[in-house]
Design an enzyme around this catalytic site. Structure first.
Site, PDB file in Angstrom:
ATOM      1  N   GLU A  10      -4.743   3.949 -12.315  1.00 47.10           N
ATOM      2  CA  GLU A  10      -4.953   2.596 -11.800  1.00 47.10           C
ATOM      3  C   GLU A  10      -5.891   1.802 -12.705  1.00 47.10           C
ATOM      4  O   GLU A  10      -5.697   0.597 -12.915  1.00 47.10           O
ATOM      5  CB  GLU A  10      -5.505   2.655 -10.369  1.00 47.10           C
ATOM      6  CG  GLU A  10      -4.608   3.362  -9.368  1.00 47.10           C
ATOM      7  CD  GLU A  10      -3.202   2.786  -9.323  1.00 47.10           C
ATOM      8  OE1 GLU A  10      -3.021   1.587  -9.623  1.00 47.10           O
ATOM      9  OE2 GLU A  10      -2.259   3.535  -8.992  1.00 47.10           O
TER      10      GLU A  10
ATOM     11  N   HIS B 295      -4.016   0.328 -15.567  1.00 44.02           N
ATOM     12  CA  HIS B 295      -3.354  -0.937 -15.235  1.00 44.02           C
ATOM     13  C   HIS B 295      -4.316  -2.106 -15.427  1.00 44.02           C
ATOM     14  O   HIS B 295      -3.947  -3.157 -15.960  1.00 44.02           O
ATOM     15  CB  HIS B 295      -2.867  -0.922 -13.781  1.00 44.02           C
ATOM     16  CG  HIS B 295      -1.577  -0.195 -13.572  1.00 44.02           C
ATOM     17  ND1 HIS B 295      -0.444  -0.453 -14.306  1.00 44.02           N
ATOM     18  CD2 HIS B 295      -1.232   0.776 -12.669  1.00 44.02           C
ATOM     19  CE1 HIS B 295       0.546   0.318 -13.877  1.00 44.02           C
ATOM     20  NE2 HIS B 295       0.088   1.077 -12.900  1.00 44.02           N
TER      21      HIS B 295
END
Length: 288
Positions: free
Chosen positions: A139, A142
């Site tokens: 994450e 990202h």
């Protein structure tokens, strides 16, 4: 950590934004047939765009029922995310938790300084520490790649076009001067915009997941841990009742593993298959 810019991802994001801008212009043209006022059409879309951009993280967290948590509530989660953020050379994002049995996670936010990472209670109960670190690093990748912002903007246009297609017929008398047929032309234009943006989002989303997998493995130095987490999450989805989390399936593009769907949903999935992702991570493990 030696972070390598993913020019393949950057090129795809740039192309996606260019094509979406062209769609945006076409979409406004279609709406003009309904509103017959260029300033009103642009003002409405502009207002929604600004709201989506600046409040995207709050809207995403709210839609998923995610609650921002303090260090006192989840000290280990905060410590882990803080350490990984330092390794990734990123500001520590806000930490949120979703009370759900579905093992999943997602990142949101308009920039590296205004980001949030959310995990479900089911994820924390399902994964061991190394696997959880792999997911959190994914994450953070990202956020590092800035693809969350691009996906947020891309999803906005698709959502607005879909709403016009779905509800535009209720306002069939809106354009009294030009009459009913113009409204259906605007709806048809919105349908074309929605389909094209839908496909663009999925094409970008699949590549960005591979990029985030590579980035997450770079942050932790443990590709095998993320591969193990992906397999665990994927198998865990099968154990969740069908009515759990299904209403949030529109957030699939932001999840680490998409919610299971029917055949059509799999064909147009926002993610590559778990098997392909695991295979690439194992290849990366061998290279490292």
């Amino acid at each position: 950590m030696k972070w390598k810019a993913d020019w393949g991802l950057r090129g795809r994001m740039a192309l996606t934004m260019f094509l979406l801008f062209a769609l945006y212009v076409a979409f406004v043209g279609g709406l003009l047939l309904y509103f017959n006022n260029i300033f009103l059409a642009v003002a409405l879309l502009g207002s929604f765009s600004i709201a989506q951009f600046f409040f995207s993280d709050k809207l995403a967290l709210w839609s998923m029922g995610a609650k921002q948590v303090s260090e006192d509530e989840y000290p280990e989660l905060h410590r882990t995310l803080g350490r990984l953020s330092q390794q990734a050379d990123l500001p520590k994002p806000k930490v949120a938790v979703v009370d759900s049995r579905v093992p999943n996670a997602f990142a949101t936010g308009r920039s590296q300084k205004n980001s949030a990472v959310a995990v479900t209670t089911g994820l924390m109960k399902t994964l061991d520490q190394d696997e959880l670190e792999g997911v959190l690093a994914h994450e953070l990748a990202h956020v590092k790649n800035r693809d969350v912002m691009v996906m947020t903007i891309a999803s906005f246009l698709s959502t607005i076009a879909f709403l016009v297609v779905r509800w535009g017929w209720w306002f069939g008398g809106g354009n009294r001067e030009k009459g009913q047929p113009q409204v259906w032309v605007a709806i048809a234009a919105s349908l074309v915009v929605w389909i094209i943006s839908f496909l663009l989002i999925r094409a970008l989303s699949r590549y960005r997941e591979f990029a985030a997998d590579r980035g997450g493995a770079t942050i932790t130095g443990k590709p095998s841990a993320l591969a193990s987490a992906l397999m665990t999450i994927d198998s865990g989805m099968e154990k969740v009742p069908k009515d759990d989390f299904r209403e949030q399936s529109e957030m699939n593009a932001f999840f680490i593993i998409p919610i299971k769907s029917d055949f059509i949903g799999k064909v147009f999935s926002t993610h590559p298959s778990t098997e392909k992702r695991v295979e690439r991570l194992r290849q990366l493990e061998r290279e490292m």
